[in-house]
Motif scaffolding. Structure first.
Motif, PDB file in Angstrom:
ATOM      1  N   GLN A 175      -1.597   8.117   6.013  1.00 44.54           N
ATOM      2  CA  GLN A 175      -0.457   7.197   6.040  1.00 44.54           C
ATOM      3  C   GLN A 175       0.270   7.267   7.376  1.00 44.54           C
ATOM      4  O   GLN A 175       0.663   6.246   7.946  1.00 44.54           O
ATOM      5  N   SER A 176       0.441   8.478   7.892  1.00 33.74           N
ATOM      6  CA  SER A 176       1.160   8.662   9.152  1.00 33.74           C
ATOM      7  C   SER A 176       0.420   8.016  10.313  1.00 33.74           C
ATOM      8  O   SER A 176       1.032   7.390  11.194  1.00 33.74           O
ATOM      9  N   ASN A 177      -0.891   8.170  10.340  1.00 35.68           N
ATOM     10  CA  ASN A 177      -1.673   7.563  11.410  1.00 35.68           C
ATOM     11  C   ASN A 177      -1.604   6.047  11.336  1.00 35.68           C
ATOM     12  O   ASN A 177      -1.523   5.357  12.368  1.00 35.68           O
ATOM     13  N   TRP A 178      -1.617   5.520  10.126  1.00 32.55           N
ATOM     14  CA  TRP A 178      -1.513   4.068   9.913  1.00 32.55           C
ATOM     15  C   TRP A 178      -0.176   3.546  10.425  1.00 32.55           C
ATOM     16  O   TRP A 178      -0.110   2.540  11.135  1.00 32.55           O
ATOM     17  N   VAL A 179       0.900   4.252  10.087  1.00 37.05           N
ATOM     18  CA  VAL A 179       2.230   3.848  10.542  1.00 37.05           C
ATOM     19  C   VAL A 179       2.320   3.910  12.056  1.00 37.05           C
ATOM     20  O   VAL A 179       2.804   2.982  12.715  1.00 37.05           O
ATOM     21  N   ALA A 180       1.855   5.013  12.629  1.00 34.93           N
ATOM     22  CA  ALA A 180       1.922   5.173  14.082  1.00 34.93           C
ATOM     23  C   ALA A 180       1.133   4.068  14.784  1.00 34.93           C
ATOM     24  O   ALA A 180       1.596   3.494  15.787  1.00 34.93           O
ATOM     25  N   GLY A 181      -0.060   3.741  14.257  1.00 39.83           N
ATOM     26  CA  GLY A 181      -0.875   2.688  14.861  1.00 39.83           C
ATOM     27  C   GLY A 181      -0.270   1.313  14.706  1.00 39.83           C
ATOM     28  O   GLY A 181      -0.374   0.468  15.605  1.00 39.83           O
ATOM     29  N   ALA A 182       0.377   1.067  13.555  1.00 33.11           N
ATOM     30  CA  ALA A 182       1.026  -0.233  13.349  1.00 33.11           C
ATOM     31  C   ALA A 182       2.207  -0.411  14.298  1.00 33.11           C
ATOM     32  O   ALA A 182       2.450  -1.500  14.821  1.00 33.11           O
ATOM     33  N   LEU A 183       2.952   0.656  14.555  1.00 35.21           N
ATOM     34  CA  LEU A 183       4.102   0.574  15.463  1.00 35.21           C
ATOM     35  C   LEU A 183       3.665   0.354  16.909  1.00 35.21           C
ATOM     36  O   LEU A 183       4.336  -0.349  17.671  1.00 35.21           O
ATOM     37  N   SER A 184       2.540   0.937  17.288  1.00 33.36           N
ATOM     38  CA  SER A 184       2.098   0.795  18.677  1.00 33.36           C
ATOM     39  C   SER A 184       1.364  -0.519  18.923  1.00 33.36           C
ATOM     40  O   SER A 184       1.221  -0.947  20.067  1.00 33.36           O
ATOM     41  N   GLY A 185       0.887  -1.148  17.863  1.00 29.70           N
ATOM     42  CA  GLY A 185       0.094  -2.355  18.009  1.00 29.70           C
ATOM     43  C   GLY A 185      -1.399  -2.104  17.974  1.00 29.70           C
ATOM     44  O   GLY A 185      -2.200  -3.044  18.028  1.00 29.70           O
ATOM     45  N   ARG A 186      -1.811  -0.835  17.871  1.00 32.36           N
ATOM     46  CA  ARG A 186      -3.241  -0.525  17.770  1.00 32.36           C
ATOM     47  C   ARG A 186      -3.832  -1.056  16.474  1.00 32.36           C
ATOM     48  O   ARG A 186      -4.988  -1.472  16.418  1.00 32.36           O
ATOM     49  N   ILE A 187      -3.033  -1.034  15.407  1.00 37.18           N
ATOM     50  CA  ILE A 187      -3.465  -1.528  14.105  1.00 37.18           C
ATOM     51  C   ILE A 187      -2.636  -2.754  13.761  1.00 37.18           C
ATOM     52  O   ILE A 187      -1.398  -2.719  13.844  1.00 37.18           O
ATOM     53  N   GLU A 188      -3.286  -3.831  13.377  1.00 35.40           N
ATOM     54  CA  GLU A 188      -2.583  -5.066  13.034  1.00 35.40           C
ATOM     55  C   GLU A 188      -2.410  -5.154  11.521  1.00 35.40           C
ATOM     56  O   GLU A 188      -3.382  -5.042  10.764  1.00 35.40           O
ATOM     57  N   LEU A 189      -1.176  -5.358  11.095  1.00 39.19           N
ATOM     58  CA  LEU A 189      -0.887  -5.540   9.675  1.00 39.19           C
ATOM     59  C   LEU A 189      -1.036  -7.010   9.289  1.00 39.19           C
ATOM     60  O   LEU A 189      -0.903  -7.892  10.139  1.00 39.19           O
ATOM     61  N   PRO A 190      -1.282  -7.300   8.017  1.00 41.42           N
ATOM     62  CA  PRO A 190      -1.255  -8.697   7.564  1.00 41.42           C
ATOM     63  C   PRO A 190       0.142  -9.282   7.742  1.00 41.42           C
ATOM     64  O   PRO A 190       1.119  -8.562   8.016  1.00 41.42           O
ATOM     65  N   SER A 191       0.281 -10.572   7.575  1.00 38.26           N
ATOM     66  CA  SER A 191       1.591 -11.218   7.655  1.00 38.26           C
ATOM     67  C   SER A 191       2.450 -10.740   6.487  1.00 38.26           C
ATOM     68  O   SER A 191       1.926 -10.262   5.466  1.00 38.26           O
ATOM     69  N   LYS A 240       0.824  -1.213   0.000  1.00 42.76           N
ATOM     70  CA  LYS A 240       0.000   0.000   0.000  1.00 42.76           C
ATOM     71  C   LYS A 240       0.859   1.265   0.000  1.00 42.76           C
ATOM     72  O   LYS A 240       0.532   2.258   0.643  1.00 42.76           O
ATOM     73  N   HIS A 241       1.968   1.234  -0.747  1.00 43.49           N
ATOM     74  CA  HIS A 241       2.850   2.397  -0.933  1.00 43.49           C
ATOM     75  C   HIS A 241       3.604   2.790   0.334  1.00 43.49           C
ATOM     76  O   HIS A 241       4.243   3.842   0.355  1.00 43.49           O
ATOM     77  N   VAL A 242       3.565   1.976   1.375  1.00 42.90           N
ATOM     78  CA  VAL A 242       4.112   2.395   2.669  1.00 42.90           C
ATOM     79  C   VAL A 242       5.125   1.413   3.252  1.00 42.90           C
ATOM     80  O   VAL A 242       6.243   1.801   3.604  1.00 42.90           O
ATOM     81  N   PHE A 243       4.767   0.135   3.373  1.00 41.52           N
ATOM     82  CA  PHE A 243       5.576  -0.811   4.147  1.00 41.52           C
ATOM     83  C   PHE A 243       6.291  -1.831   3.267  1.00 41.52           C
ATOM     84  O   PHE A 243       5.638  -2.529   2.478  1.00 41.52           O
ATOM     85  N   PRO A 244       7.628  -1.995   3.406  1.00 39.07           N
ATOM     86  CA  PRO A 244       8.299  -3.168   2.836  1.00 39.07           C
ATOM     87  C   PRO A 244       7.837  -4.398   3.617  1.00 39.07           C
ATOM     88  O   PRO A 244       8.014  -4.456   4.846  1.00 39.07           O
ATOM     89  N   PRO A 245       7.214  -5.372   2.976  1.00 41.12           N
ATOM     90  CA  PRO A 245       6.569  -6.474   3.720  1.00 41.12           C
ATOM     91  C   PRO A 245       7.458  -7.174   4.726  1.00 41.12           C
ATOM     92  O   PRO A 245       7.006  -7.504   5.836  1.00 41.12           O
ATOM     93  N   GLN A 246       8.711  -7.399   4.384  1.00 40.54           N
ATOM     94  CA  GLN A 246       9.572  -8.176   5.274  1.00 40.54           C
ATOM     95  C   GLN A 246      10.067  -7.385   6.477  1.00 40.54           C
ATOM     96  O   GLN A 246      10.620  -7.964   7.413  1.00 40.54           O
TER      97      GLN A 246
END
Length: 450
Positions: free
Chosen positions: A347-363, A318-324
């Motif tokens: 995008q920034s809110n998504w990144v911040a939430g993924a780092l904190s664990g509030r948002i779960e990314l796919p494998s 999604k233009h943001v995360f290198p999967p690995q």
């Protein structure tokens, strides 16, 4: 929720809103900015590159006459309106670049971000630190070079620090992308990329060829037409409704006849002639490349964690995360052709939430499959790789991000104003910034933003 110490590279619109969202989420961001102030690409620099076709160490790409090509009410962050007020330096609906910089500086002050920014500090290297088993990311070593005044002399000092995560927000308007023209090495005239263009004075009385007709090409060709003898614009294809003649008696458009042909210019010749793909020719004094920019991340080159292929930065979910390596490193601000400041915030809110664990990314495997499916769909549609980060006007990506983050979607009036503004460019090129017919939407916008 987990808290991370995060290195943010760049203090433009993307870096500033990234710092705000990270801190709101409980993280500790440190923003590295090579310039002497915040604002990124919106900081005007009178100095042009010593290399007229290269970056030459100059980050700024603004020209003096640049105005926004979107109206201010649609441009701004959803929770910090971009409205004219008593502090405005340019209250017009499509303001000049000075007003955008003022807005970003006001944003940084309003959310107390300036204390997070290390100015005149350039990141020169980002290296992964792996855990003891060598199985995962255990942080990042960020090397940077800061400029400090000591003993009356400007000195550079290189240092390194360790961070839990890195957010890349270094922009993509600094590394010129040039048109490939057969015979150009033997052509006797002068060449310039729009990156090094500021004012038209140097083209007085000349015959000038401008390559490209996106916003910078449109503006610069008209800028130059005010002083040049003739201006000829090589354009890949004229949008529907746009004529090859213009309101300027000395400015002509040369659309391509064969639209799949690689170059808008057939060739350049030793007698000074430039031959267009439609067979017409002019003897020109100068060629100005308004041909865009390359995505580049010199501080990552040794690591090989992402590649850039014809302006496709990847693989990125999604233009943001290198999967690995998600969510430990991310990229904010790669998309284009959208309402970008709100996209940066999402995008920034998504990144911040993924780092904190509030948002779960796919494998990682699921993210990579999504990336490959996206690339396959692009190929099936016949889209070149350089369109990878083109969001278009459907707002599917923006709506998807808002849903992931639990945030409000963009207002309908903002979407309609954006689409209408883009459409007006092709039919009212000379006046679209100063004449419009969406007063009802404008009134709704002002009511919502007040």
């Amino acid at each position: 929720m987990a808290s991370s110490r995060v290195a943010v590279i760049g203090a433009g619109a993307a870096g500033l809103v990234a710092a705000r969202e990270l801190r709101r989420e409980g993280h500790s961001p440190v923003v590295f900015e090579r310039a002497a102030g915040v604002g990124g690409t919106w900081r005007y620099d009178d100095a042009a590159s010593a290399d007229p076709l290269g970056a030459g160490g100059v980050h700024g790409s603004l020209y003096a006459s640049l105005r926004t090509n979107l109206p201010r009410e649609s441009m701004g962050f959803l929770d910090f309106p971009f409205v004219a007020d008593e502090g405005s330096v340019d209250p017009r609906r499509f303001p000049g670049h000075q007003e955008v910089l003022r807005y970003l500086e006001a944003f940084a002050r309003r959310f107390d971000l300036l204390g997070l920014v290390r100015l005149e500090t350039e990141v020169v290297g980002v290296r992964r630190r792996v855990d003891g088993a060598g199985a995962g990311v255990a942080g990042w070593t960020v090397s940077y070079c800061s400029r400090k005044l000591a003993g009356g002399e400007l000195q550079e000092e290189e240092q390194s620090e360790v961070f839990d995560a890195v957010v890349v927000c270094n922009g993509h308007f600094a590394e010129p992308r040039l048109a490939e023209i057969a015979g150009i090495d033997g052509w006797p005239g002068k060449q310039l990329h729009s990156h090094s263009y500021r004012v038209p004075d140097q083209f007085h009385g000349q015959v000038v060829v401008v390559i490209g007709y996106h916003p910078s090409g449109m503006d610069i060709s008209r800028d130059i037409a005010g002083v040049a003898k003739e201006v000829h614009v090589a354009i890949r294809s004229a949008p529907c409704g746009m004529q090859s003649t213009t309101a300027h008696a000395n400015l002509w458009l040369h659309p391509m006849v064969i639209t799949w042909y690689y170059s808008t210019i057939e060739c350049a010749e030793e007698d000074g002639s430039v031959v267009f793909q439609d067979g017409s020719r002019v003897k020109a004094d100068s060629v100005v490349h308004c041909t865009g920019y390359k995505y580049r991340f010199p501080f990552l080159e040794e690591d090989g964690m992402v590649s850039v292929d014809d302006n496709r930065v990847g693989p990125l979910y999604k233009h943001v995360f290198p999967p690995q390596m998600a969510p430990h490193i991310s990229f904010i601000g790669l998309p284009f052709k959208s309402i970008l400041f709100p996209v940066f915030r999402l995008q920034s809110n998504w990144v911040a939430g993924a780092l904190s664990g509030r948002i779960e990314l796919p494998s990682p495997e699921e993210m990579m499959l999504d990336v490959m499916a996206f690339y396959s769909d692009m190929e099936a549609r016949g889209w070149p790789k350089r369109f990878t980060h083109n969001l278009g006007v459907e707002f599917e990506y923006e709506d998807w991000l808002a849903e992931q983050c639990g945030l409000d979607k963009m207002e309908e009036w903002r979407r309609v104003i954006y689409v209408a503004a883009r459409a007006r460019v092709s039919v009212r090129l000379e006046s679209y910034r100063d004449e419009w017919d969406d007063d009802q939407l404008l009134a709704q916008a002002h009511n919502d933003l007040s």
